[in-house]
Design a protein around this motif. Sequence first.
Motif, PDB file in Angstrom:
ATOM      1  N   ARG A 268       0.833  -1.198   0.000  1.00 58.83           N
ATOM      2  CA  ARG A 268       0.000   0.000   0.000  1.00 58.83           C
ATOM      3  C   ARG A 268       0.869   1.250   0.000  1.00 58.83           C
ATOM      4  NH1 ARG A 268      -4.904  -0.513   3.022  1.00 58.83           N
ATOM      5  NH2 ARG A 268      -4.802   1.759   3.262  1.00 58.83           N
ATOM      6  N   PRO A 269       0.367   2.381  -0.508  1.00 58.57           N
ATOM      7  CA  PRO A 269       1.107   3.635  -0.356  1.00 58.57           C
ATOM      8  C   PRO A 269       1.312   3.959   1.120  1.00 58.57           C
ATOM      9  CG  PRO A 269      -0.660   3.867  -1.964  1.00 58.57           C
ATOM     10  CD  PRO A 269      -0.859   2.531  -1.302  1.00 58.57           C
ATOM     11  N   GLN A 270       2.302   4.783   1.403  1.00 60.55           N
ATOM     12  CA  GLN A 270       2.648   5.125   2.786  1.00 60.55           C
ATOM     13  C   GLN A 270       1.419   5.646   3.526  1.00 60.55           C
ATOM     14  OE1 GLN A 270       5.825   7.973   3.126  1.00 60.55           O
ATOM     15  NE2 GLN A 270       5.909   7.855   5.363  1.00 60.55           N
ATOM     16  N   ILE A 271       1.186   5.087   4.711  1.00 61.54           N
ATOM     17  CA  ILE A 271      -0.014   5.389   5.481  1.00 61.54           C
ATOM     18  C   ILE A 271       0.231   6.478   6.519  1.00 61.54           C
ATOM     19  CG2 ILE A 271      -1.662   4.405   7.151  1.00 61.54           C
ATOM     20  CD1 ILE A 271      -1.387   1.752   5.685  1.00 61.54           C
ATOM     21  N   ALA A 272       1.440   6.531   7.062  1.00 64.56           N
ATOM     22  CA  ALA A 272       1.761   7.457   8.151  1.00 64.56           C
ATOM     23  C   ALA A 272       3.234   7.830   8.045  1.00 64.56           C
ATOM     24  CB  ALA A 272       1.462   6.808   9.497  1.00 64.56           C
ATOM     25  N   PRO A 273       3.672   8.860   8.765  1.00 61.27           N
ATOM     26  CA  PRO A 273       5.090   9.221   8.687  1.00 61.27           C
ATOM     27  C   PRO A 273       6.014   8.248   9.410  1.00 61.27           C
ATOM     28  CG  PRO A 273       3.929  10.675  10.204  1.00 61.27           C
ATOM     29  CD  PRO A 273       2.880   9.872   9.514  1.00 61.27           C
ATOM     30  N   ALA A 274       5.511   7.521  10.426  1.00 58.05           N
ATOM     31  CA  ALA A 274       6.382   6.703  11.273  1.00 58.05           C
ATOM     32  C   ALA A 274       5.946   5.251  11.251  1.00 58.05           C
ATOM     33  CB  ALA A 274       6.367   7.230  12.706  1.00 58.05           C
ATOM     34  N   LEU A 275       6.922   4.366  11.452  1.00 55.27           N
ATOM     35  CA  LEU A 275       6.667   2.933  11.516  1.00 55.27           C
ATOM     36  C   LEU A 275       7.471   2.341  12.657  1.00 55.27           C
ATOM     37  CD1 LEU A 275       6.317   0.377   8.688  1.00 55.27           C
ATOM     38  CD2 LEU A 275       8.111  -0.017  10.407  1.00 55.27           C
ATOM     39  N   ILE A 276       6.818   1.509  13.467  1.00 52.59           N
ATOM     40  CA  ILE A 276       7.461   0.824  14.587  1.00 52.59           C
ATOM     41  C   ILE A 276       7.590  -0.644  14.216  1.00 52.59           C
ATOM     42  CG2 ILE A 276       7.285   0.236  17.036  1.00 52.59           C
ATOM     43  CD1 ILE A 276       5.507   2.773  17.338  1.00 52.59           C
ATOM     44  N   ASN A 277       8.815  -1.111  14.108  1.00 50.29           N
ATOM     45  CA  ASN A 277       9.095  -2.466  13.635  1.00 50.29           C
ATOM     46  C   ASN A 277       9.502  -3.349  14.813  1.00 50.29           C
ATOM     47  OD1 ASN A 277       9.945  -4.817  12.406  1.00 50.29           O
ATOM     48  ND2 ASN A 277      11.186  -3.810  10.858  1.00 50.29           N
ATOM     49  N   THR A 278       8.555  -4.175  15.273  1.00 47.40           N
ATOM     50  CA  THR A 278       8.846  -5.107  16.363  1.00 47.40           C
ATOM     51  C   THR A 278       8.624  -6.544  15.908  1.00 47.40           C
ATOM     52  OG1 THR A 278       6.593  -4.866  17.243  1.00 47.40           O
ATOM     53  CG2 THR A 278       8.284  -3.428  18.155  1.00 47.40           C
ATOM     54  N   THR A 279       8.974  -6.821  14.662  1.00 43.91           N
ATOM     55  CA  THR A 279       8.926  -8.184  14.147  1.00 43.91           C
ATOM     56  C   THR A 279      10.083  -8.996  14.720  1.00 43.91           C
ATOM     57  OG1 THR A 279      10.218  -7.510  12.216  1.00 43.91           O
ATOM     58  CG2 THR A 279       7.821  -7.452  12.000  1.00 43.91           C
ATOM     59  N   MET A 280      10.111 -10.275  14.417  1.00 38.12           N
ATOM     60  CA  MET A 280      11.197 -11.127  14.890  1.00 38.12           C
ATOM     61  C   MET A 280      12.506 -10.776  14.180  1.00 38.12           C
ATOM     62  SD  MET A 280      10.249 -13.007  17.350  1.00 38.12           S
ATOM     63  CE  MET A 280      11.586 -14.202  17.400  1.00 38.12           C
ATOM     64  N   ASP A 281      13.611 -11.169  14.808  1.00 33.93           N
ATOM     65  CA  ASP A 281      14.937 -10.740  14.365  1.00 33.93           C
ATOM     66  C   ASP A 281      15.182 -10.972  12.881  1.00 33.93           C
ATOM     67  OD1 ASP A 281      15.155 -10.337  17.059  1.00 33.93           O
ATOM     68  OD2 ASP A 281      16.689 -11.863  17.412  1.00 33.93           O
ATOM     69  N   ARG A 282      14.832 -12.143  12.379  1.00 31.60           N
ATOM     70  CA  ARG A 282      15.165 -12.492  11.002  1.00 31.60           C
ATOM     71  C   ARG A 282      14.268 -11.794   9.983  1.00 31.60           C
ATOM     72  NH1 ARG A 282      19.128 -15.739  10.035  1.00 31.60           N
ATOM     73  NH2 ARG A 282      20.106 -16.771  11.824  1.00 31.60           N
ATOM     74  N   THR A 283      13.299 -11.052  10.451  1.00 38.43           N
ATOM     75  CA  THR A 283      12.448 -10.266   9.561  1.00 38.43           C
ATOM     76  C   THR A 283      12.917  -8.820   9.468  1.00 38.43           C
ATOM     77  OG1 THR A 283      10.621 -11.656  10.333  1.00 38.43           O
ATOM     78  CG2 THR A 283      10.022  -9.752   9.050  1.00 38.43           C
ATOM     79  N   HIS A 284      13.805  -8.405  10.359  1.00 31.55           N
ATOM     80  CA  HIS A 284      14.180  -7.000  10.453  1.00 31.55           C
ATOM     81  C   HIS A 284      14.751  -6.443   9.156  1.00 31.55           C
ATOM     82  CE1 HIS A 284      14.550  -6.830  15.153  1.00 31.55           C
ATOM     83  NE2 HIS A 284      13.333  -7.070  14.728  1.00 31.55           N
ATOM     84  N   LEU A 285      15.639  -7.188   8.514  1.00 36.33           N
ATOM     85  CA  LEU A 285      16.323  -6.646   7.340  1.00 36.33           C
ATOM     86  C   LEU A 285      15.342  -6.306   6.229  1.00 36.33           C
ATOM     87  CD1 LEU A 285      18.947  -5.969   5.812  1.00 36.33           C
ATOM     88  CD2 LEU A 285      18.951  -8.336   5.000  1.00 36.33           C
ATOM     89  N   ASP A 286      14.602  -7.284   5.754  1.00 34.39           N
ATOM     90  CA  ASP A 286      13.720  -7.045   4.605  1.00 34.39           C
ATOM     91  C   ASP A 286      12.613  -6.053   4.939  1.00 34.39           C
ATOM     92  OD1 ASP A 286      15.219  -8.796   3.114  1.00 34.39           O
ATOM     93  OD2 ASP A 286      13.876 -10.496   3.399  1.00 34.39           O
ATOM     94  N   SER A 287      12.019  -6.183   6.120  1.00 32.03           N
ATOM     95  CA  SER A 287      10.917  -5.280   6.467  1.00 32.03           C
ATOM     96  C   SER A 287      11.406  -3.844   6.654  1.00 32.03           C
ATOM     97  CB  SER A 287      10.208  -5.767   7.727  1.00 32.03           C
ATOM     98  OG  SER A 287      11.094  -5.844   8.831  1.00 32.03           O
ATOM     99  N   SER A 288      12.582  -3.680   7.226  1.00 33.86           N
ATOM    100  CA  SER A 288      13.103  -2.327   7.444  1.00 33.86           C
ATOM    101  C   SER A 288      13.547  -1.687   6.134  1.00 33.86           C
ATOM    102  CB  SER A 288      14.272  -2.359   8.429  1.00 33.86           C
ATOM    103  OG  SER A 288      13.839  -2.788   9.696  1.00 33.86           O
TER     104      SER A 288
END
Length: 427
Positions: free
Chosen positions: A68-88
């Motif tokens: 989706r297009p950007q929804i908000a200015p900020a994102l809090i990423n608390t996924t599991m460790d091995r997801t951090h790279l791709d999601s961030s």
Amino acid sequence: MRSPVEAVVIGAGGRGARAYGAYALRHPDRVKIVAVAEPNPERRDRFARDHGISPDNVFHGWEELMARPQIAPALINTTMDRTHLDSSLAALGAGYDVLLEKPMATSAADCVRIVQAAEDAGRLLQICHVLRYTPFFRKLKSLLASGALGEVVTVMHNEHVAYWHIAHSYVRGNWRNSELATPMLLSKSCHDLDILVWMLGQRCKRVASFGELRHFRLENAPPGAPDRCTDGCPVESECPHYAPRLYFDVPEGSSIGRAISNDPSLEGRMQALREGPYGRCVFRCDNNVVDHQVVMMEFEDGVTVSFTMEGHSHDNVRAMRYSGTRATVRGHTGFNQLLLHDYVSGGEERLVPESVMGGHGGGDWGLMDAFVDAVEGRRNPETSAYNSLESHLIGYAAEHARLTGTVVEMEEFRRQAYADAKAAVPV
């Protein structure tokens, strides 16, 4: 009056919901959660309901959100460790300012990649090193900066991980195996490495480390012990890690009960122990991370540091000693005190940091205050990605030193991490 910063959360588990999500509910004037991505349906629905999120902004995973297009200015990423790279990388590329749970990534090179991506995108990337925002460690930092100790010469810093905590998180739980998450030093103790870098204000030169998985091994299983504690263990009365005792002798709805089951009732917890990972015998799990480790460090101006993580403790505390040319300070987070001993007067002064609300001694909410301020452009975050990268590199260098039995030269290790990430080493 300013409008609250709008943010999206990916990962609605313990940190996303009960730390940073709780801050948003407590401080609606500062931040408003407008979207959530979480694969677990119970957690996803509960989080969306608690924050009044529109059904259009509720996603099964971060990939769906990023479509989706950007929804908000900020994102809090608390996924599991091995997801951090791709999601961030996806979030930074989409234009989000990102608050990323530690550790940043599962390799030194991937940590560099995330930091470089934030730099290239011109986005804020702040790491959840919450201890920097606690009154305890801010008091210690202020004391060192005052010059009361003279020049710091040696540091001893210990992290005591309680017997029940290591069994829950690092033997039975999500961080039990370095192939699933990160090595113990990164998953548990990167807070401590970050504090050491922050306190000393300089980079590390050399690292050595020793440690192993000594206790929680199959060969140490008591005779006759079954695969699960619920299957009639002959030593249940004397085993400190007997799961029903650990998970039943707590109030209904407690955080450790919610950690093992979406239904924290007694019946829900019992079912989780019979069927899920938290009912397994601690000697019959697929864990491989260490249960004790020491790290020796030499910093740029010759300060020597010893750090110990030990997973066989009666409590969860941090204790430290900074010895300088004029004074020594000893600290203990469990007692919430710092003791300053002056060499000239021979006197000892007791310093007691203030007590504040929020998890991690107030650090969770202090971190969120800083992140919201940074998104609004009102201050630079102390735990920006570049500031946090050094302690991550030390952690991975220490693990390399432990596995190879070598002393790691940090300058060479940094260069290799940047080379592996195909990034230029900052001047």
